[in-house]
Design a protein around this motif. Structure first.
Motif, PDB file in Angstrom:
ATOM      1  N   LYS A  40      11.809 -30.330  -2.848  1.00  0.00           N
ATOM      2  CA  LYS A  40      10.630 -30.179  -3.819  1.00  0.00           C
ATOM      3  C   LYS A  40       9.783 -28.982  -3.963  1.00  0.00           C
ATOM      4  O   LYS A  40       9.818 -28.350  -5.223  1.00  0.00           O
ATOM      5  N   ALA A  41       9.629 -28.395  -2.769  1.00  0.00           N
ATOM      6  CA  ALA A  41       9.174 -26.893  -2.916  1.00  0.00           C
ATOM      7  C   ALA A  41      10.038 -26.105  -3.415  1.00  0.00           C
ATOM      8  O   ALA A  41       9.264 -25.200  -4.102  1.00  0.00           O
ATOM      9  N   PHE A  42      11.266 -25.985  -3.058  1.00  0.00           N
ATOM     10  CA  PHE A  42      12.206 -25.073  -3.746  1.00  0.00           C
ATOM     11  C   PHE A  42      12.278 -25.256  -5.242  1.00  0.00           C
ATOM     12  O   PHE A  42      12.550 -24.250  -5.876  1.00  0.00           O
ATOM     13  N   MET A  43      12.174 -26.469  -5.715  1.00  0.00           N
ATOM     14  CA  MET A  43      12.600 -26.566  -6.990  1.00  0.00           C
ATOM     15  C   MET A  43      11.118 -26.309  -7.774  1.00  0.00           C
ATOM     16  O   MET A  43      11.154 -25.699  -9.046  1.00  0.00           O
ATOM     17  N   LEU A  44      10.006 -26.386  -7.283  1.00  0.00           N
ATOM     18  CA  LEU A  44       8.623 -25.943  -7.884  1.00  0.00           C
ATOM     19  C   LEU A  44       8.230 -24.357  -7.631  1.00  0.00           C
ATOM     20  O   LEU A  44       7.261 -23.884  -8.432  1.00  0.00           O
ATOM     21  N   LEU A  45       8.690 -23.933  -6.628  1.00  0.00           N
ATOM     22  CA  LEU A  45       8.001 -22.507  -6.108  1.00  0.00           C
ATOM     23  C   LEU A  45       9.289 -21.599  -6.084  1.00  0.00           C
ATOM     24  O   LEU A  45      10.377 -21.851  -5.841  1.00  0.00           O
ATOM     25  N   PRO A  46       8.929 -20.230  -6.274  1.00  0.00           N
ATOM     26  CA  PRO A  46       9.973 -19.114  -5.606  1.00  0.00           C
ATOM     27  C   PRO A  46       9.992 -19.247  -4.259  1.00  0.00           C
ATOM     28  O   PRO A  46       9.224 -19.541  -3.524  1.00  0.00           O
ATOM     29  N   PHE A  47      10.979 -18.400  -4.054  1.00  0.00           N
ATOM     30  CA  PHE A  47      11.459 -18.271  -2.389  1.00  0.00           C
ATOM     31  C   PHE A  47      10.355 -17.859  -1.624  1.00  0.00           C
ATOM     32  O   PHE A  47      10.035 -18.389  -0.749  1.00  0.00           O
ATOM     33  N   ALA A  48       9.623 -16.774  -2.222  1.00  0.00           N
ATOM     34  CA  ALA A  48       8.400 -16.265  -1.454  1.00  0.00           C
ATOM     35  C   ALA A  48       7.615 -17.235  -1.250  1.00  0.00           C
ATOM     36  O   ALA A  48       6.984 -17.175   0.103  1.00  0.00           O
ATOM     37  N   ASP A  49       7.006 -17.915  -2.019  1.00  0.00           N
ATOM     38  CA  ASP A  49       5.948 -18.858  -1.701  1.00  0.00           C
ATOM     39  C   ASP A  49       6.484 -19.993  -0.779  1.00  0.00           C
ATOM     40  O   ASP A  49       5.404 -20.427   0.060  1.00  0.00           O
ATOM     41  N   VAL A  50       7.809 -20.323  -0.626  1.00  0.00           N
ATOM     42  CA  VAL A  50       8.099 -21.566   0.132  1.00  0.00           C
ATOM     43  C   VAL A  50       8.138 -20.862   1.649  1.00  0.00           C
ATOM     44  O   VAL A  50       7.730 -21.535   2.776  1.00  0.00           O
ATOM     45  N   PHE A  51       8.616 -19.599   1.683  1.00  0.00           N
ATOM     46  CA  PHE A  51       8.751 -19.018   2.912  1.00  0.00           C
ATOM     47  C   PHE A  51       7.505 -18.637   3.588  1.00  0.00           C
ATOM     48  O   PHE A  51       7.404 -18.270   4.915  1.00  0.00           O
ATOM     49  N   LEU A  52       6.556 -18.352   2.837  1.00  0.00           N
ATOM     50  CA  LEU A  52       5.087 -18.355   3.191  1.00  0.00           C
ATOM     51  C   LEU A  52       4.741 -19.481   4.287  1.00  0.00           C
ATOM     52  O   LEU A  52       4.170 -19.114   5.532  1.00  0.00           O
ATOM     53  N   PHE A  53       5.269 -20.752   3.885  1.00  0.00           N
ATOM     54  CA  PHE A  53       4.677 -21.963   4.762  1.00  0.00           C
ATOM     55  C   PHE A  53       5.831 -22.082   5.767  1.00  0.00           C
ATOM     56  O   PHE A  53       5.491 -22.518   6.995  1.00  0.00           O
ATOM     57  N   ILE A  54       6.969 -21.632   5.691  1.00  0.00           N
ATOM     58  CA  ILE A  54       8.196 -21.816   6.733  1.00  0.00           C
ATOM     59  C   ILE A  54       7.851 -20.675   7.877  1.00  0.00           C
ATOM     60  O   ILE A  54       7.768 -21.091   8.749  1.00  0.00           O
ATOM     61  N   GLY A  55       7.156 -19.412   7.346  1.00  0.00           N
ATOM     62  CA  GLY A  55       6.604 -18.531   8.384  1.00  0.00           C
ATOM     63  C   GLY A  55       5.399 -19.078   9.175  1.00  0.00           C
ATOM     64  O   GLY A  55       5.029 -18.643  10.329  1.00  0.00           O
ATOM     65  N   LEU A  56       4.810 -20.094   8.717  1.00  0.00           N
ATOM     66  CA  LEU A  56       3.635 -20.676   9.334  1.00  0.00           C
ATOM     67  C   LEU A  56       4.036 -21.628  10.478  1.00  0.00           C
ATOM     68  O   LEU A  56       3.415 -22.251  11.224  1.00  0.00           O
ATOM     69  N   MET A  57       5.320 -22.018  10.368  1.00  0.00           N
ATOM     70  CA  MET A  57       5.917 -22.990  11.412  1.00  0.00           C
ATOM     71  C   MET A  57       5.773 -22.475  12.892  1.00  0.00           C
ATOM     72  O   MET A  57       5.406 -23.422  13.679  1.00  0.00           O
ATOM     73  N   PRO A  58       5.784 -21.161  13.013  1.00  0.00           N
ATOM     74  CA  PRO A  58       5.481 -21.029  14.374  1.00  0.00           C
ATOM     75  C   PRO A  58       4.188 -21.349  15.146  1.00  0.00           C
ATOM     76  O   PRO A  58       3.980 -21.621  16.173  1.00  0.00           O
ATOM     77  N   LEU A  59       3.286 -20.988  14.378  1.00  0.00           N
ATOM     78  CA  LEU A  59       1.792 -21.455  14.633  1.00  0.00           C
ATOM     79  C   LEU A  59       1.656 -23.006  14.806  1.00  0.00           C
ATOM     80  O   LEU A  59       0.804 -23.447  15.556  1.00  0.00           O
ATOM     81  N   ILE A  60       2.319 -23.662  13.605  1.00  0.00           N
ATOM     82  CA  ILE A  60       2.231 -25.217  13.929  1.00  0.00           C
ATOM     83  C   ILE A  60       2.876 -25.545  15.201  1.00  0.00           C
ATOM     84  O   ILE A  60       2.361 -26.475  15.899  1.00  0.00           O
ATOM     85  N   ALA A  61       4.272 -24.999  15.302  1.00  0.00           N
ATOM     86  CA  ALA A  61       4.948 -25.137  16.780  1.00  0.00           C
ATOM     87  C   ALA A  61       4.023 -24.796  17.920  1.00  0.00           C
ATOM     88  O   ALA A  61       3.942 -25.927  18.918  1.00  0.00           O
ATOM     89  N   ALA A  62       3.141 -23.826  18.028  1.00  0.00           N
ATOM     90  CA  ALA A  62       2.267 -23.526  18.945  1.00  0.00           C
ATOM     91  C   ALA A  62       1.212 -24.454  19.343  1.00  0.00           C
ATOM     92  O   ALA A  62       0.777 -24.925  20.329  1.00  0.00           O
ATOM     93  N   ALA A  63       0.672 -25.119  18.138  1.00  0.00           N
ATOM     94  CA  ALA A  63      -0.303 -25.936  18.143  1.00  0.00           C
ATOM     95  C   ALA A  63       0.256 -27.379  18.731  1.00  0.00           C
ATOM     96  O   ALA A  63      -0.352 -27.871  19.377  1.00  0.00           O
ATOM     97  N   MET A  64       1.412 -27.589  18.219  1.00  0.00           N
ATOM     98  CA  MET A  64       2.044 -28.984  18.670  1.00  0.00           C
ATOM     99  C   MET A  64       2.650 -28.988  19.914  1.00  0.00           C
ATOM    100  O   MET A  64       2.841 -29.957  20.547  1.00  0.00           O
ATOM    101  N   SER A  65       3.001 -27.786  20.409  1.00  0.00           N
ATOM    102  CA  SER A  65       4.002 -27.682  21.693  1.00  0.00           C
ATOM    103  C   SER A  65       3.178 -28.031  22.850  1.00  0.00           C
ATOM    104  O   SER A  65       3.626 -28.576  23.749  1.00  0.00           O
ATOM    105  N   GLY A  66       1.919 -27.846  23.132  1.00  0.00           N
ATOM    106  CA  GLY A  66       1.033 -28.338  24.043  1.00  0.00           C
ATOM    107  C   GLY A  66       1.053 -29.909  24.435  1.00  0.00           C
ATOM    108  O   GLY A  66       1.654 -30.294  25.437  1.00  0.00           O
ATOM    109  N   PRO A  67       0.574 -30.476  23.284  1.00  0.00           N
ATOM    110  CA  PRO A  67       0.636 -32.053  23.563  1.00  0.00           C
ATOM    111  C   PRO A  67       2.209 -32.784  23.434  1.00  0.00           C
ATOM    112  O   PRO A  67       2.497 -33.770  24.176  1.00  0.00           O
ATOM    113  N   MET A  68       2.947 -32.078  22.782  1.00  0.00           N
ATOM    114  CA  MET A  68       4.173 -32.557  22.723  1.00  0.00           C
ATOM    115  C   MET A  68       5.152 -31.891  23.706  1.00  0.00           C
ATOM    116  O   MET A  68       6.311 -32.891  24.191  1.00  0.00           O
ATOM    117  N   LEU A  69       5.210 -30.918  24.261  1.00  0.00           N
ATOM    118  CA  LEU A  69       6.102 -30.461  25.231  1.00  0.00           C
ATOM    119  C   LEU A  69       5.631 -29.947  26.512  1.00  0.00           C
ATOM    120  O   LEU A  69       6.178 -29.599  27.403  1.00  0.00           O
TER     121      LEU A  69
END
Length: 300
Positions: free
Chosen positions: A85-114
């Motif tokens: 849905k994101a690729f259908m509605l947004l250009p690549f750069a917009d989607v990759f903005l959120f993909i690029g946030l995944m490391p920070l999300i992983a850092a926040a989640m890795s404590g309780p999960m891993l």
């Protein structure tokens, strides 16, 4: 090869494969619904994973971490649909903005999960990588729309799915099973909706779906191994190298020429990823040296 180097190499290969798959997703999203792409491609990936177990010694589709695998499979289905849905509605750069946030999300989640809390220098590197991602979007995130919410949902569920892959990998080495079961869940979920959205396909478009399946199978196999060798907060920033692949694909396939902000952002993303790999390698050497000294003292 040392674990860190091999893990980093596998992540680089993964980013190239995923960039190719994302390019095909954006191309297909213009003419077909998500269930048509994912049901057909998931069926191919399931067949490839099952076939690979027959030729690989010691590989099996059996999994002992049943609950984490169920959760990973559900999250994979949600992330696949959200990214489509994101690729259908947004250009690549917009989607990759959120993909690029995944490391920070992983850092926040890795404590309780891993139980893998990043060290202070790693947090600095993650921050630099996030700044690089924002350079790719000079206009910022103003003007939020439905596509951005889909992209954010995809980033959250996609990151959680990857972290669960590492949870499983810490208990057992089953990379083909990690590919097989999430794709089987995707096949079942999307197959149920397929009769309602099916459109006849020409041979060329069918070929693109086959290519997507090949890229996806290879990517999910190598990322399962990479997440076994590297902590999640190291592996996920390296996945931002996907931007480099996408710049090349954008230029060749879509005629997109990157601006100065894009180039600067990619450089910062690469720098943060390399920093994390070097920092992790130095930390492992320090731990190995301490263990060696302890063993020597014990031997005396």
């Amino acid at each position: 090869m040392k674990a860190t180097t091999l893990g980093a190499l596998l992540v680089i290969i993964y980013t190239g494969m995923m960039a190719g798959a994302d390019g095909i997703t954006k191309f297909i999203a213009g003419g077909y619904e998500a269930p048509q792409l994912f049901a057909l491609s998931a069926a191919l990936v399931v067949l490839m994973a099952a076939g690979a177990t027959r030729v690989s010694k010691g590989e099996t589709l059996r999994i002992h971490s049943v609950k984490p695998m169920i959760a990973r499979s559900v999250l994979t289905v949600i992330a696949a649909l959200a990214f489509f849905k994101a690729f259908m509605l947004l250009p690549f750069a917009d989607v990759f903005l959120f993909i690029g946030l995944m490391p920070l999300i992983a850092a926040a989640m890795s404590g309780p999960m891993l139980g893998e809390t990043p060290r202070p220098l790693a947090w600095v590197a993650l921050g630099i990588g996030a700044c690089g991602v924002f350079f790719l979007m000079p206009g910022g995130i103003s003007g939020m729309q439905a596509g951005h919410f889909w992209a954010f949902a995809a980033a959250i569920t996609g990151t959680a799915s990857m972290l669960l892959a590492r949870v499983i990998a810490q208990v057992e080495r089953a990379p083909l099973a990690q590919v097989f079961w999430p794709n089987l869940a995707l096949l079942i979920a999307m197959g149920a909706a397929l009769p309602f959205v099916w459109r006849p396909m020409n041979l060329s478009d069918a070929g693109w779906i086959v290519g997507y399946a090949v890229f996806l199978f290879g990517a999910r196999y190598v990322v399962a191994e990479a997440l076994r060798l590297l902590p999640a907060y190291v592996a996920t920033p390296l996945m931002n190298l996907q931007f480099v692949w996408m710049v090349a694909i954008g230029m060749v396939a879509f005629g997109e020429i990157p601006g100065t902000g894009t180039v600067l952002g990619v450089m910062l993303v690469i720098a943060s990823g390399l920093w994390l790999v070097i920092e992790e390698s130095l930390q492992r050497k320090k731990i190995d040296a301490q263990q060696a000294n302890s063993a020597a003292i014990a031997a005396e």
